[in-house]
Design a protein around this motif. Structure first.
Motif, mmCIF file in Angstrom:
data_model
loop_
_atom_site.group_PDB
_atom_site.id
_atom_site.type_symbol
_atom_site.label_atom_id
_atom_site.label_comp_id
_atom_site.label_asym_id
_atom_site.label_seq_id
_atom_site.Cartn_x
_atom_site.Cartn_y
_atom_site.Cartn_z
ATOM 1 N N MET A 36 -11.716 13.656 48.332
ATOM 2 C CA MET A 36 -10.440 12.945 48.394
ATOM 3 C C MET A 36 -10.553 11.639 49.175
ATOM 4 S SD MET A 36 -7.807 16.109 48.937
ATOM 5 C CE MET A 36 -6.342 15.078 48.950
ATOM 6 N N GLY A 37 -11.700 11.379 49.794
ATOM 7 C CA GLY A 37 -11.925 10.117 50.473
ATOM 8 C C GLY A 37 -11.399 10.039 51.895
ATOM 9 N N PHE A 38 -11.259 11.179 52.567
ATOM 10 C CA PHE A 38 -10.796 11.162 53.947
ATOM 11 C C PHE A 38 -11.855 10.571 54.869
ATOM 12 C CE2 PHE A 38 -7.631 13.991 52.333
ATOM 13 C CZ PHE A 38 -6.559 13.897 53.202
ATOM 14 N N ASP A 39 -11.403 10.057 55.997
ATOM 15 C CA ASP A 39 -12.271 9.482 57.011
ATOM 16 C C ASP A 39 -13.232 10.557 57.545
ATOM 17 O OD1 ASP A 39 -12.482 8.988 60.249
ATOM 18 O OD2 ASP A 39 -12.588 7.125 59.080
ATOM 19 N N PRO A 40 -14.524 10.223 57.748
ATOM 20 C CA PRO A 40 -15.496 11.213 58.237
ATOM 21 C C PRO A 40 -15.106 11.866 59.566
ATOM 22 C CG PRO A 40 -16.646 9.285 57.435
ATOM 23 C CD PRO A 40 -15.178 8.956 57.403
ATOM 24 N N GLU A 41 -14.452 11.139 60.449
ATOM 25 C CA GLU A 41 -14.032 11.724 61.727
ATOM 26 C C GLU A 41 -12.962 12.793 61.520
ATOM 27 O OE1 GLU A 41 -14.074 12.398 65.826
ATOM 28 O OE2 GLU A 41 -15.506 11.418 64.498
ATOM 29 N N ILE A 42 -12.041 12.545 60.620
ATOM 30 C CA ILE A 42 -11.012 13.537 60.305
ATOM 31 C C ILE A 42 -11.662 14.764 59.663
ATOM 32 C CG2 ILE A 42 -9.037 14.021 58.806
ATOM 33 C CD1 ILE A 42 -8.186 11.091 59.296
ATOM 34 N N ILE A 43 -12.591 14.537 58.752
ATOM 35 C CA ILE A 43 -13.299 15.643 58.102
ATOM 36 C C ILE A 43 -14.006 16.507 59.136
ATOM 37 C CG2 ILE A 43 -15.181 16.243 56.533
ATOM 38 C CD1 ILE A 43 -14.454 13.683 54.947
ATOM 39 N N ARG A 44 -14.661 15.873 60.101
ATOM 40 C CA ARG A 44 -15.384 16.613 61.140
ATOM 41 C C ARG A 44 -14.423 17.469 61.958
ATOM 42 N NH1 ARG A 44 -16.382 16.632 66.305
ATOM 43 N NH2 ARG A 44 -15.147 14.793 66.753
ATOM 44 N N LYS A 45 -13.316 16.884 62.383
ATOM 45 C CA LYS A 45 -12.352 17.620 63.211
ATOM 46 C C LYS A 45 -11.733 18.792 62.450
ATOM 47 C CE LYS A 45 -11.167 13.807 66.242
ATOM 48 N NZ LYS A 45 -10.119 12.893 66.705
ATOM 49 N N VAL A 46 -11.373 18.559 61.202
ATOM 50 C CA VAL A 46 -10.759 19.621 60.400
ATOM 51 C C VAL A 46 -11.760 20.734 60.132
ATOM 52 C CG1 VAL A 46 -9.796 20.167 58.128
ATOM 53 C CG2 VAL A 46 -9.034 18.126 59.341
ATOM 54 N N SER A 47 -12.987 20.388 59.773
ATOM 55 C CA SER A 47 -13.961 21.433 59.446
ATOM 56 C C SER A 47 -14.371 22.240 60.671
ATOM 57 C CB SER A 47 -15.181 20.862 58.719
ATOM 58 O OG SER A 47 -15.826 19.889 59.480
ATOM 59 N N VAL A 48 -14.448 21.612 61.847
ATOM 60 C CA VAL A 48 -14.765 22.355 63.072
ATOM 61 C C VAL A 48 -13.630 23.326 63.401
ATOM 62 C CG1 VAL A 48 -15.020 22.133 65.578
ATOM 63 C CG2 VAL A 48 -16.349 20.680 64.063
ATOM 64 N N SER A 49 -12.392 22.866 63.340
ATOM 65 C CA SER A 49 -11.273 23.758 63.655
ATOM 66 C C SER A 49 -11.139 24.867 62.614
ATOM 67 C CB SER A 49 -9.967 22.980 63.802
ATOM 68 O OG SER A 49 -9.607 22.387 62.589
ATOM 69 N N MET A 50 -11.408 24.539 61.361
ATOM 70 C CA MET A 50 -11.375 25.549 60.297
ATOM 71 C C MET A 50 -12.432 26.627 60.550
ATOM 72 S SD MET A 50 -9.991 26.298 57.325
ATOM 73 C CE MET A 50 -10.389 27.364 55.959
ATOM 74 N N TYR A 51 -13.627 26.212 60.931
ATOM 75 C CA TYR A 51 -14.711 27.159 61.198
ATOM 76 C C TYR A 51 -14.354 28.067 62.381
ATOM 77 C CZ TYR A 51 -19.255 29.121 62.238
ATOM 78 O OH TYR A 51 -20.282 29.994 62.491
ATOM 79 N N GLU A 52 -13.814 27.489 63.435
ATOM 80 C CA GLU A 52 -13.413 28.287 64.597
ATOM 81 C C GLU A 52 -12.363 29.323 64.207
ATOM 82 O OE1 GLU A 52 -12.154 25.704 67.727
ATOM 83 O OE2 GLU A 52 -14.155 24.855 67.995
ATOM 84 N N GLY A 53 -11.415 28.919 63.384
ATOM 85 C CA GLY A 53 -10.397 29.856 62.907
ATOM 86 C C GLY A 53 -10.997 30.970 62.067
ATOM 87 N N GLU A 54 -11.949 30.611 61.215
ATOM 88 C CA GLU A 54 -12.614 31.630 60.392
ATOM 89 C C GLU A 54 -13.327 32.667 61.259
ATOM 90 O OE1 GLU A 54 -14.850 30.566 56.650
ATOM 91 O OE2 GLU A 54 -14.560 28.590 57.582
ATOM 92 N N ILE A 55 -14.080 32.187 62.233
ATOM 93 C CA ILE A 55 -14.818 33.093 63.115
ATOM 94 C C ILE A 55 -13.849 34.013 63.851
ATOM 95 C CG2 ILE A 55 -16.248 33.203 65.193
ATOM 96 C CD1 ILE A 55 -17.796 32.545 62.659
ATOM 97 N N ASN A 56 -12.749 33.455 64.354
ATOM 98 C CA ASN A 56 -11.749 34.285 65.034
ATOM 99 C C ASN A 56 -11.147 35.328 64.101
ATOM 100 O OD1 ASN A 56 -12.000 33.145 67.575
ATOM 101 N ND2 ASN A 56 -10.458 31.579 67.160
#
Length: 71
Positions: free
Chosen positions: A33-53
């Motif tokens: 979708m062309g999102f900024d790499p910094e936004i992608i990094r923040k979203v994917s890190v928080s998503m991963y943390e949520g998955e692990i929890n």
């Protein structure tokens, strides 16, 4: 213009092997979708943390996501 995508990911409880698959799919979607790499990094890190929890503490579940971007 506004891009709007609604997705839902099932997280398998107590399956550490599959933990992280949803965050990887989210990362790919945001790149496409062309999102900024910094936004992608923040979203994917928080998503991963949520998955692990969810795997460790909640025996899995469903993670709904809504992507929006206004141009």
């Amino acid at each position: 213009m506004c891009d709007f995508v609604r997705l839902s990911y099932d997280i398998d409880g107590e399956n550490f092997t599959s933990a992280g698959e949803a965050s990887t799919m989210v990362k790919r979607s945001l790149r496409q979708m062309g999102f900024d790499p910094e936004i992608i990094r923040k979203v994917s890190v928080s998503m991963y943390e949520g998955e692990i929890n969810m795997v460790i503490h909640a025996n899995g579940g469903r993670r709904p996501l809504i992507y929006t971007r206004t141009r």
